[in-house]
Every structure is written in C-alpha cells, then in structure tokens.
Design a protein around this motif. Sequence first.
Motif, PDB file in Angstrom:
ATOM      1  N   LEU A 110      43.620  50.153  37.207  1.00  0.00           N
ATOM      2  CA  LEU A 110      42.579  50.238  38.235  1.00  0.00           C
ATOM      3  C   LEU A 110      42.682  49.056  39.202  1.00  0.00           C
ATOM      4  O   LEU A 110      42.423  49.195  40.399  1.00  0.00           O
ATOM      5  CB  LEU A 110      41.198  50.256  37.587  1.00  0.00           C
ATOM      6  CG  LEU A 110      40.920  51.443  36.643  1.00  0.00           C
ATOM      7  CD1 LEU A 110      39.532  51.330  36.039  1.00  0.00           C
ATOM      8  CD2 LEU A 110      41.048  52.776  37.392  1.00  0.00           C
ATOM      9  N   VAL A 111      43.040  47.917  38.674  1.00  0.00           N
ATOM     10  CA  VAL A 111      43.205  46.707  39.495  1.00  0.00           C
ATOM     11  C   VAL A 111      44.457  45.987  39.024  1.00  0.00           C
ATOM     12  O   VAL A 111      44.654  45.806  37.825  1.00  0.00           O
ATOM     13  CB  VAL A 111      41.983  45.764  39.351  1.00  0.00           C
ATOM     14  CG1 VAL A 111      42.236  44.453  40.088  1.00  0.00           C
ATOM     15  CG2 VAL A 111      40.712  46.429  39.863  1.00  0.00           C
ATOM     16  N   ILE A 112      45.326  45.647  39.970  1.00  0.00           N
ATOM     17  CA  ILE A 112      46.504  44.827  39.646  1.00  0.00           C
ATOM     18  C   ILE A 112      46.243  43.444  40.235  1.00  0.00           C
ATOM     19  O   ILE A 112      46.332  43.245  41.452  1.00  0.00           O
ATOM     20  CB  ILE A 112      47.802  45.447  40.221  1.00  0.00           C
ATOM     21  CG1 ILE A 112      48.017  46.852  39.631  1.00  0.00           C
ATOM     22  CG2 ILE A 112      49.005  44.559  39.929  1.00  0.00           C
ATOM     23  CD1 ILE A 112      49.162  47.620  40.252  1.00  0.00           C
ATOM     24  N   GLU A 113      45.861  42.508  39.363  1.00  0.00           N
ATOM     25  CA  GLU A 113      45.420  41.190  39.830  1.00  0.00           C
ATOM     26  C   GLU A 113      46.480  40.493  40.671  1.00  0.00           C
ATOM     27  O   GLU A 113      46.176  39.779  41.625  1.00  0.00           O
ATOM     28  CB  GLU A 113      45.038  40.312  38.627  1.00  0.00           C
ATOM     29  CG  GLU A 113      43.788  40.775  37.887  1.00  0.00           C
ATOM     30  CD  GLU A 113      42.529  40.675  38.748  1.00  0.00           C
ATOM     31  OE1 GLU A 113      42.552  39.962  39.777  1.00  0.00           O
ATOM     32  OE2 GLU A 113      41.521  41.328  38.397  1.00  0.00           O
ATOM     33  N   SER A 114      47.747  40.724  40.307  1.00  0.00           N
ATOM     34  CA  SER A 114      48.829  40.030  41.021  1.00  0.00           C
ATOM     35  C   SER A 114      49.115  40.648  42.387  1.00  0.00           C
ATOM     36  O   SER A 114      49.867  40.085  43.179  1.00  0.00           O
ATOM     37  CB  SER A 114      50.106  40.052  40.174  1.00  0.00           C
ATOM     38  OG  SER A 114      50.485  41.396  39.924  1.00  0.00           O
ATOM     39  N   ASN A 115      48.546  41.820  42.663  1.00  0.00           N
ATOM     40  CA  ASN A 115      48.851  42.478  43.935  1.00  0.00           C
ATOM     41  C   ASN A 115      47.592  43.168  44.475  1.00  0.00           C
ATOM     42  O   ASN A 115      47.572  44.380  44.669  1.00  0.00           O
ATOM     43  CB  ASN A 115      49.987  43.496  43.739  1.00  0.00           C
ATOM     44  CG  ASN A 115      50.555  43.964  45.066  1.00  0.00           C
ATOM     45  OD1 ASN A 115      50.434  43.273  46.082  1.00  0.00           O
ATOM     46  ND2 ASN A 115      51.151  45.139  45.072  1.00  0.00           N
ATOM     47  N   LEU A 147      44.290  51.381  41.371  1.00  0.00           N
ATOM     48  CA  LEU A 147      43.647  52.628  41.820  1.00  0.00           C
ATOM     49  C   LEU A 147      42.267  52.378  42.414  1.00  0.00           C
ATOM     50  O   LEU A 147      41.907  52.970  43.431  1.00  0.00           O
ATOM     51  CB  LEU A 147      43.532  53.608  40.653  1.00  0.00           C
ATOM     52  CG  LEU A 147      44.844  54.176  40.095  1.00  0.00           C
ATOM     53  CD1 LEU A 147      44.549  55.158  38.975  1.00  0.00           C
ATOM     54  CD2 LEU A 147      45.641  54.872  41.181  1.00  0.00           C
ATOM     55  N   HIS A 148      41.473  51.524  41.787  1.00  0.00           N
ATOM     56  CA  HIS A 148      40.133  51.263  42.320  1.00  0.00           C
ATOM     57  C   HIS A 148      40.204  50.509  43.636  1.00  0.00           C
ATOM     58  O   HIS A 148      39.366  50.728  44.523  1.00  0.00           O
ATOM     59  CB  HIS A 148      39.299  50.494  41.294  1.00  0.00           C
ATOM     60  CG  HIS A 148      38.535  51.403  40.377  1.00  0.00           C
ATOM     61  ND1 HIS A 148      37.499  51.003  39.592  1.00  0.00           N
ATOM     62  CD2 HIS A 148      38.663  52.740  40.148  1.00  0.00           C
ATOM     63  CE1 HIS A 148      37.026  52.024  38.909  1.00  0.00           C
ATOM     64  NE2 HIS A 148      37.718  53.091  39.223  1.00  0.00           N
ATOM     65  N   ASP A 149      41.188  49.613  43.758  1.00  0.00           N
ATOM     66  CA  ASP A 149      41.356  48.915  45.040  1.00  0.00           C
ATOM     67  C   ASP A 149      41.671  49.911  46.150  1.00  0.00           C
ATOM     68  O   ASP A 149      41.254  49.722  47.297  1.00  0.00           O
ATOM     69  CB  ASP A 149      42.494  47.880  44.932  1.00  0.00           C
ATOM     70  CG  ASP A 149      42.018  46.601  44.263  1.00  0.00           C
ATOM     71  OD1 ASP A 149      40.795  46.382  44.242  1.00  0.00           O
ATOM     72  OD2 ASP A 149      42.858  45.843  43.754  1.00  0.00           O
ATOM     73  N   LEU A 150      42.419  50.969  45.811  1.00  0.00           N
ATOM     74  CA  LEU A 150      42.757  51.987  46.812  1.00  0.00           C
ATOM     75  C   LEU A 150      41.562  52.908  47.076  1.00  0.00           C
ATOM     76  O   LEU A 150      41.114  53.052  48.217  1.00  0.00           O
ATOM     77  CB  LEU A 150      43.954  52.813  46.320  1.00  0.00           C
ATOM     78  CG  LEU A 150      44.276  54.075  47.124  1.00  0.00           C
ATOM     79  CD1 LEU A 150      44.778  53.715  48.526  1.00  0.00           C
ATOM     80  CD2 LEU A 150      45.308  54.946  46.402  1.00  0.00           C
TER      81      LEU A 150
END
Length: 1508
Positions: free
Chosen positions: A1241-1246, A1328-1331
């Motif tokens: 859901l969230v990729i902290e590095s990107n 996914l959540h960032d998108l």
Amino acid sequence: MGFPHTSSFFTDIRIFLSESRPFSCANIGCSFLLDPVFLRVFTGSLHLILFLFVFVSWVCGKLRSGDSGRQKHNVKHAGPLYYSATLFSCLGLSLFNLVLCLLNHFYWYTNGWSDEKIVTISDLGAKTLAWVSLSLFFGSRIMESETKYPLVLRLWWGVNFSVSCYCLVIDVLYYKRQHTLSSLFWASDVVSFVTSVYFCYVGIFGKKKSEETLLHEPLLNGSASSGIESNKPSRGDETVTPYASAGIFSLFTFSWMGSLIALGHKKTLNLEDVPQLYPLDTVKGAFPIFNSKLEAEGCGSKKVTTFMLVKGLVFTTRQEIALSAFYVLVYTLASYVGPYLIDNLVQFLNGHRDSKNEGYELVSSFFIAKVFECLSQRHWFFTVQRAGYRARAALVAKVYNKGLTLSCQSKQGHTTGEIINIMSVDAERIGDFGWYMHDPWMVIIQVGLALAILYRNVGLASIAALVATVLVMLANVPLGKLQEKFQDKLMKSKDARMKSTSEVLRNMRILKLQAWELKFLTRILDLRNIEVGWLRKYLYTSAVTTFVFWGAPTFVSVITFGACMVMGIPLESGKILSALATFRILQEPIYNLPDTISMIVQTKVSLDRIASFLSLDDLPGDVIEKLPCSSSNIAIEIIDGNFAWDVSSSSPTLKDINLSVSRGMRVAICGTVGSGKSSLLSCVLGEMLKVSGIVKLAGSKAYVGQSPWIQSGKIEDNILFGKDMDRQLYNKVLEACSLKKDLEILSFGDQTVIGERGINLSGGQKQRIQIARALYQDADIYLFDDPFSAVDAHTGTHLFNECILGLLGWKTVIYVTHQVEFLPPADIIVVMKDGKIKQAGEYNDILKSGSDFIELVGAHEEALLAIDSLATSKGEEASSDNAKKVLQKQESQNNRHDKVDGGDEIRGQLVEEEEREKGRVGLAVYWKYITTVYGGLLVPFILLAQILFQALQIASNYWMAWATPVSKDAPSPVGSSTLILVYVGLSILSSFCVFARALLLVTAGYKTATTLFNTMHQCIFRAPMSFFDSTPSGRILNRASTDQSTVDLNMASLVGLFAFAIIQLLGIIFVMSQVAWQVFLIFIPIIAICIWLQKYYIASARELARLCGVCKAPVIQHFSETLSGSSTIRSFDQEPRFRDISMKLIDGYSRPKFHTAGAMEWLCIRLDVLSLVTFAFSLVFLISIPEGAIDPSVAGLAITYGLNLNMLQAWVVWNFCMLENRIISVERILQYISIPSEPPLVIESNRPPNQWPTNGEVNIQDLQVRYAPHLPLVLRGLTCTFFGGKRTGIVGRTGSGKSTLIQTLFRIVDPTGGRILIDGIDISTIGLHDLRSRLSIIPQDPTMFEGTIRSNLDPLEEYSDEQIWEALDKCQLGDDVRRKEGKLDSSVSENGENWSVGQRQLVCLGRVLLKKSQVLVLDEATASVDTATDNLIQQTLKQRFTDSTMITIAHRITSVLDSDRVALLDHGLLKEYDTPGKLLEDKSSSFSKLVAEYSMRSTSSYENLSNF
C-alpha cells in the motif's frame, strides 16, 4: 512354583481342556485313521499347506504387479458374491482358533505338558495362521481383480468340508463309546463344520455377481467400465444410496457403506462418487411434510412461532425420533449391567461362588450387555444424525422460500448477511441438536438406575447420592441462563459482522478504488471485537461448567461414602467398585448436561431467530389482479393507485396513479432523478405495498432492471433462464442484442462462465444479456427500467430498434428512459414528478401541454446544439487524416498480430471450481493451529493438567479399592476417617487440575480463533481484485461464518478431547496391565487392526468432510444471488425453478454429510467389536486364573475401568476422525491466509511528493492487460497521452476495454506489458494507497453502504458538515437530503436500496467533489440520470475541476463532446485519438459515425421541439 488350589470353576475349565486324555486309538480299537493325535496332525498339516500356498501366491502377485497392477484401478469388476460375509467368516474362524489356542496355553502352562497337548496347540496355531492369511488374501487380491473365487480356493473349501465332516463323525463315535469327550474338540469341530458348509455354498453359488447386485453396489471402481472410459456421469451419482436397499445384517453392521469407503481408499472421492440420498431424506421428501404441518399449525396465519417450528420438525422426523429413543433406552439399560455385576465378580474372585457355572454366566452377561450397548449406541448416533440432516434440509428450504417472497420493507430490516447466517449457522445448529435430543429424559432414567444400584450397594446412603446429584444439576440453572444470554448476544454480534462483511465483499472494487479498504477492515475488526467479548464470556462460562461437572462424580461419590461412614454402613471393595463404576457412567449424563443445556439454549435462540424471520411480511399476493392474456384488450390498468415502500411512511411514494395500457402499446416513462419512474414499474410488478387502488395485469411479464442482475454460470444459461433451447429464437435474440460479436471475443463463447454478479463482463454486456434473457422468454408484457443508459450510443440505437421496435413490435412494452431520443416512438409518454404522473400523452401533445416535459427536452436540445457547433468548426483536416491513417495502420497490424497469436492464447474460465486440498490433512495444519498463540506454550500445561487429573483419579479409585475390605469378614486396612480424608484430598486435587485445564484450553482456543480471524481478514482485504473476481462471495462468507464458528466454538475442545481421550486410554491400559499383563497379547494386535481400520476409513471420511465444505458454498451463493435478484425472479414467475435448484444444492450438501455419518458408524461398530474382544478376553482370563492369584479388589478395579475400554478405544479414533474432519475448517481458513497479496500500500523508499500529481499528465506506453494468466488480452498494446489539466473523453463500443483501462490506471489490474506514467512517475513503482488516494473516480456501478449519508460521503471522517452540505448542493442532492428527517444522518439501507440509482450516482459525485483530486475519472458517471441533471453535473465538474485532468468514459456522446480530446477504443486497441472537432470533420471516422448515429436517432424529437 505352582499356583494355589484352584476353584471349582477353574476345574470346569480344566475338564474343558483336558478330557481328551483318554481319547486314544486303544480305547476304541480302531485303526490309526481314528487316532485323534493323527487327526490333529493331519488337519494342522493341511492348514499349514494352505498358509504356504497363500503366502507364495501373494509374493508372486506382488512380483507381477508392475504396470498392470497399477492399471487395475481403472478396470471395473463386480467382485464375488457374499464377499464381505466370507471375509468376516475367515476372520472370525481365525479369532476363534486363537482364543482356543490361548486358553490351552494358559491352562497347560500351569498344569504340565504332554505330546498330545503340544500337537493340539500346534493344530490350533496352524489353523489361526491359515485363516488369517486367507483373510489378508481376500482383502488384497480378490476385491481388486476377481469376479469369482479362485478354483484352488474352492477346492480347499471342499477338502475342508470333507475333513470337518470326518472329524465330527469321529467325535460322535468316540462319545458313544466312552460317554465323554473334551468340550474343546466339540467346539472346534462343530464350528469348523458349520463354517465349511457356508464356504461350500459360497464356492458353488458365488461365482458371479448378479446384475441386480451390480446396480446396488456401483461404487467399487469409479466410472470406467471394462477398462473403457465412459462419458456418462459416475454411477455413484446416478444411484440411490445402498442404505435404501440394504438387508438387516448390512444395516446392523453398516456394511452398506463398505463400497464407498473402499472406493475412497483407492482414489480421491468426488461428489459424483457419492450416491444420491434415500428419497425420504431428500428435501423433496422432507420439506412437504414440514411445510404442511407448519401451515396446519398456523391455521392460515402468517405468524410462525418457535413452538410451531418445533412441532413441524418433530413431525417431519417422528420415525427417526421414535427409533432413536428405543436405541437410547436399550443403550441406557445395557450400560448399567456392568456396574450392577461388578460386586458379584469381586465376590466370585474372592471365592464366594453360588453355582458351578457362575463365572461363565458373569462373563456372558457382561459380554451380551456390551454387545447391546455398542449396537444401540451406534444406531442411536446414526439415526439422530439422519434426523438432523432432514430437519436442516427442510429448514433451509423453508428459509429459502421465505427469502423469495420477502417484501422490500422486510428485506431492509434483514440483510443478506443476516439471512445467510440464519441459513448457514442457525439451521445447522438445529440439525446438530439431534445429538442432544434425548438427553433430558435419558438423564432421569440413568439417575434412577444409578440410585437403584447404589441402594443395592450402600443402602440409605443412596439418598445422599440423590441429593448430591440434584445439587449438581441445579447448579446448571444460573450457568444455563448465563450461557443463553451470552449465546444470544454472540449470535447478534455475529449477524452484525456478517452483514458488514457481506456488504464489503460486494463492494470491494469501490473500496479499493477509493483506498478505503483498511477503514472498512477496521470496522469489521471492531465488530469482531464486540463478538469476541461475548465469545470470551460464553467460553469461560463453559469452562466453569466443565469444572463443575468433571468434579461432579467425585463430589457425588465423596458425599455418598461420607454418608456411609456417618450411617455406619460397612464399605466393601466390591460395593465401592460397583458404586464407582455407577458414578463413572453417571458422569456421562451429568458431564453432558451442561452441553445439553447449552445446546438447548443455542437451539432455542436459533429457533427464535428462524421463527422471527419466517414471520416477516411477505409481498402481499393481492397487490396485482392477474388475468389471462385473452380476457381483455387492456394489458395493464392502475386505478386510483397509492403505493409505498414503507407501510409506516406518512405519505405514499406514488400518489394518485391512474394508468391504462392497451395490448401492443409502447409506453415511455421519463422524469428527473428520484421522481418515481422505477417505483412505477415496481408497482406494476407487485413489488410495492399497495396502500389503495386497483392494479390489473393481463398475461405473462418480463422485466429488465436498471442495475443488471446476472447469475454466476454460463452466458447461455443466463439467457435461456430455464427455458428449452430454441436455436432459431436464440440466434434472433443474440442478433437483436448485439451479443454475437461479444461472444466471438470471449474464449468460450456463450459457454463462458460468468463470475459473481457478472464480474467479468462490462456494464453494457451485462445489460444486454439481461435484455436477451427477457426477449427469450417471449412474454406478453415487457417492463424495461432504463436499460439503454449502460450501453454506447450505437448499441443503444440498435437495441431500441431491434428489440423495442423490432422483436417486441407487437408486444406491450413499458420502458423508463432518460434519453429523450427514445421518446417519440412511444404511443404514450408518462412524465413523473414527485411520485405523481404529471403528464401523459403522445409526444407532440405533452410538448404543448406543460413545462415538466419541456425542461427534459430542452436539456436535450442544448446537447444537440453542442454537436452542431462542433460539426461547423474547422480544423487541420490533413493532419487529422494523417493521424487517423497512422492509427488505422497500427490497428490493422495489431489485428493481424492478434489473429496469429489467437490460436495460442491460453484459454480458461475466470471462475473455477472451488479449490480443496486432497489427501490427508498435513501435520503442518495441526502444528499451525496449536502454535498460533504463544507459540504453543500453553499446550504442555494443558496436557500436564490432564495427566495429573487422570493420575489422581486412578489413585483415588485405587485407594478406595485397596483400603476397603473385600468382604464383611475381612479386616479393614485403614480407619474410616483416614479412608474418606485421603479420598477427599485426592478428589479436590483432581478437581483443581480439571479447572486449570478448562481455563487454559478456553484461553488457547479463543485467542487462536481471534488470531486466525484477524490474519485471514487482513489477507482477504489485501488480496488483489482478481481474487474477488474469480471467487464468489459465498465461498469467503462460508469461511467467515461456518468455518470461523467451528474454530470459535468447537476446534479447541476437539483437539483437547482427542488428547484427553488418549491419556484416559493409556490410564485404563495401565490399570488393566497391573492385573493381567497377558491382555497385551491380544490388545496389541487389536490396536494394530484398529489403526489399520482408521487409515482405511479416514481417506474416504476426509474427502467427504471436504466435500461438505465445498458443497455448502453453492447453497449460500445461490441463496445470496436469489435474494439480490428476487424481484427479477418473481417478475419472470420463475420461483418454482429456483426452488428446485435450491433443493438440488441442499441435497448436494446433504449427500456427503449423510455418508460421512454412515462412514463414522461403519468404523465405530468395528472398533467396538474389537474392543469387546479385548474386554471378553480379560474377563475370561480373570475367571480362569486360580483363586488367590490376584487381589480381587484390584481385579475388580481393572474390570471397572475395562467397562469403559470399548467406549474409550472407539472414542479415541472417533475423536481423531472428528478432529480430522473439523480441522478442515482450519485448513480452509489457512488457505485464505496464504492468498497472494496486492503490491504494498505504501513503499516508504519511493513515496511520491505530497502535492503529486501537480499537472496530472497520464502517459500510457504500449499497455497490455489481461485479467488472469489463462484469459485473453483485453488491452492489446495501447499507447497515448492524456494531457494534464485537460478533459479527455474515452468512447467505444461496449466491451472495447474502456473500463479495463481505468482499472489499470488505478492498478486494480496490473499490466501484463507496458506502463503508465503520471507526471513522470511510473505508477507501478509507488504504493497502491499513494496512487489511489491521489486519484478520484465516479464508478460505473453507483455504490452506497449501509449507514448514513454522512458516512457514505465521508467514510474516513475527514470533512466538516459544511463541506459535506456544499458538496451535496453542488451534486443536486442537497434539497433531497434536507427533506429527510435525519438530514446528514438519514439512513441508507443495504446497497442503498432506499435511494434511487440516479441518487446513488449523485452521492458518488459528491464524494469526488469533497476529495478535489488533480486526476478525476468518470466511468459512465451520469448513465443513470436524466439529460438535464447530466448537464448540471457536467457544469459543476467544469467549475470545480478547471485545472484537473478529467478522463470521462461515457455512452452519452454529449458528455464527451466538450472534451479537449477524444480517444476511441475498439477491441482493446486505440483506433482514433484527436480533438472532437477534427474527428467530426472526417465523416469517415468512427467517432463521426457514432455522433451521426446519436444525432439521427434524436432527429424526430429535435424537429418536434423546433416546430413547437
């Protein structure tokens, strides 16, 4: 060192074994052929030769097996006649010879040996070996491959018959001469003769199986016949269960299950291998009886009470109840024979003997009582299960039928999730009540018998025992009330959770699009926490109950023995042991009493819930007056009609409706959103409550709803909808509904399996299949609720022309539409406003007569003027042509590429059969279950508590047996106060162990259940959308309800009971071995046979249990679909067909359940027989040993424990089998715990920047998408750029890939190839959540959740009331909401059914207005609203999203005409992409043709408007 002086009974045994001493050749003066020693040598040698021959045959068979051996399973053979009986005869004969051999050995071991005795033992040993080997030969060779008994075997049976006759003749001759003969020879020779007669009969007449027998036993070798594969269904599926035609012996021994268990041992069972139910056990057999009784009790009233339900169920299963009551009575009487006789046995062992044969009589009494106890218990259990399955099937059918007739108001009060719980949990629980049905009256008889035995042993102290027992039972009252309260609360909280879960699963797509899934998961987990609170209280109450009742026998015994001491009643070890055995048996009803009370409570709650549901209001049958088609020229007539959805509403929804429609007339209904158009159709269908007025309907009807209702199944089945195939009509309908091209694209054509709610079809395809279904029915009256809004302009025109004006040209048609261009062809146009018919008449007439219609047509005029203005604008034609040529070139290349690759495309259905594990349940599943909480740290403590409890119980009983005198004359080893104090101390310690065990087990159980629940739901909510597309929600709901209930309430206790049963069994073996270690000689082989039987059985039982799980989901799935489509089903008058389908599915679930019960009893009765052999052997040994060789008290204690040996031995295996069946629920939950997850859901590095996307440019590069690896590509190499801050319209024929493109943009589906960039960031590289949280969408299917308007607009609670009101005003809903009493807290029912489809769409718009994203997607966002509202929405969006990128998918051409660019998709390819003006300039462009089509069909209405 010899034994002490033997008893008189032992003398009898000595005579039985030694009277052959004078039996010699000299005494009768015959030749050596009459010498008994020679006879024993001769018969022993013959049996040894047989043994060697069988052994050599077996070895040769193994060496030859190879491939041919492996292929035998595919070849069908009938098998010899009387196979099972012959096998058991061989086993019985070997067991008989073994017993004689052991008796000889024990006697001669203590009384000296002779050559004759050695020869006799050798003869018996050789016979035992030979018949055992022959039994094994039967099991391994004949059943697999022989259709008749081998010649050599039949010759042996002939020789054996001759030798047996010869031996019997010699016995008779000798007896006449000497007047005496050893009983051993008589027994051996008579039994040999009788069995040899039977074997000769079988050898002569058992050559082939008759055809009739073949039909009764079709399940031995699967579906192949004579080695050739058959396309016909499995014969198991075609035949009725062998139970229906089984003989007395087969019924008593459950041998009728043998064929299915044998098949399951060879191969993995499938549903088609399981025979059909006995007709009386099917729904068609049980439901009419139940329903007629219920109706008779109701006396015409719709009200159903709990008592009426009980009477109906009892009447339906009355025969089974009466029969099982008889079995219970026999079982109860037989079970108390042992305790009654124990004192007699102890006195016998102590030397007090009343008669010469008392030992025999005691052993026979024990044995016969145990036989009756075992047989009656097995048939009691099977009969009550059978009754339970019948009751459950009848109830489920009744609930299903009720669901079909529920009124809309009743439906709003009971959601799909709640009704599914009633079907899956409550009906199941009532079916399980059969186990406890007889306990209340059985307890009274058991207590009465116990008191009688106690009075015989301890006199008036039995009154103290009665008082103690009553006190223990009275302790149930507060515990029972607490359990009832907690159970009721638990079920209500489960309902609330299931209701929410069902809604979430239905709308998972919108949750993922909006990035709301974790919020809704939290909501479900919160509901689960409430449920767990009640579950914890319920389970801990059960733990206290367990403590009270495990301690109950000890409590009663302490009171009784204490009373004896106070009253001065002498205690003897025999009487003590008899009392202890009585308390032990009394423990069962007392221990089961809390379970019984709990089950009564649960069943009462379930019956109340079902009765409450069945009492809900149905749709009144008198709403519509149905007339024959030929009776009148008027097809539909409504006179002074007032209708309401809610009967308690102050004002009706539809008011003063007067409408008359002649046969063959076309009627169009139009009006703004929420004006009552759909409600008008509903009142014609009879779906609304009629407040007043008359509705008449002449002829059959067909209905097409605004929201498509599609069944999961084949497209063809959806269209035929129960009618027979008429190929000519079918093709006409496909053509009229533009479905032929769609079917060509689909891999399986019209055989494609549609997912739940048509998940793998576009909105337009679903709508056209729904229209096709209506057309194929060839009804008299057709009702269409705005079906053209979900399809593109071209398809809409085609449908209107071919369906409404073409195929239905002579039919009566009423259609609701928002598209003004479809109004002119109508004979009558009805204009609705505020629930009233404002205007009605022909097109031109109503244009002149009022303003409401002019408003609708005026909005349409504006749209047409927009087309004209675009058509007159000029552009760079050359560049447009060039762009178009490039696109056409790309398309032709892609088409060629697609045609080349099409042949290699992986083909497969989206929705596959439900997965199920095969083979044994792996140890990993058990290990995962017991180590889920604290890494399994509690398990050793639970086992330790049980071991200590068992040790203390044995110690206390041993103490009482040792410390009391054997008889009145013997001195007491200890004082009476010491006796009682030690016993009380040991008893208190054992009770504390039980309490600790119960608490630890409950803690481990509910914490494990909670952990598994949370983990499974985390995994389900994180699953990709493809999982929900291919998995019907019924499967998920089944795990969340039935499987989770098993884990919550049963799993921990089953694991515990299995472990405790093993510990108890080991305890019994330990006690018995202290008396007679020789019992191991027979106990060890019998345990080996038990283990082999369990392994032989478990393969079938495991698969049957899995089939039960797999077959339950379709019942729930079908019910769920029926509830959501009930109005459609009723409109086609298809209720009987759906009831039949439901009945077949219910029977499909009952079939494996019924045979699971039969298989369990098949195993248990065999285990009981083996346990009886062990027990009988122990008894015979004890009465055979010399007097004084063993302490009678300890021997009596061994027998006291041995009385439970058969029950406990079977209980261990039964518990293991039950555990293995129920652990499948854990296995099924673990399956969903291992679902592949979506990307993070969230990729902290990107993580993208906080303000991303700032520009909103969407760059699509060579995008290829398919929904599953085995399905064809939907987007096939799409490349284009949607410019930032611009409006892009996407158009194309239904199924061209428009919605798929949007799903890929939100990463609901990840691309197979290519990529999408938004403002230069590849969307596949971020969370996914960032998108999804940065994009906004108004989806094609408008979704509202149960709750309030506020919670629907702002589920994450991020906005103020002012902002929400502002959004409502801008989406044209503000006034509607203000008119509601609750304002923002106005209720929204399940699926938003108390709001119109158009209003739901506006709520979705409101969500977007609140969110204000830079990229906005409208997926058919205004399909369900009228043109005027559409224009207002478009203006609102222009004002609010001026700088945003707007991507609009629309079938209404006017919605995309003012876009900056238009992309036209065709079969997953980008065919055209340019500004609307340039595309319109080129008259040959597809977009230009689409616009021309739209304009053309609107010409008549536009010209009429101009004239006006």
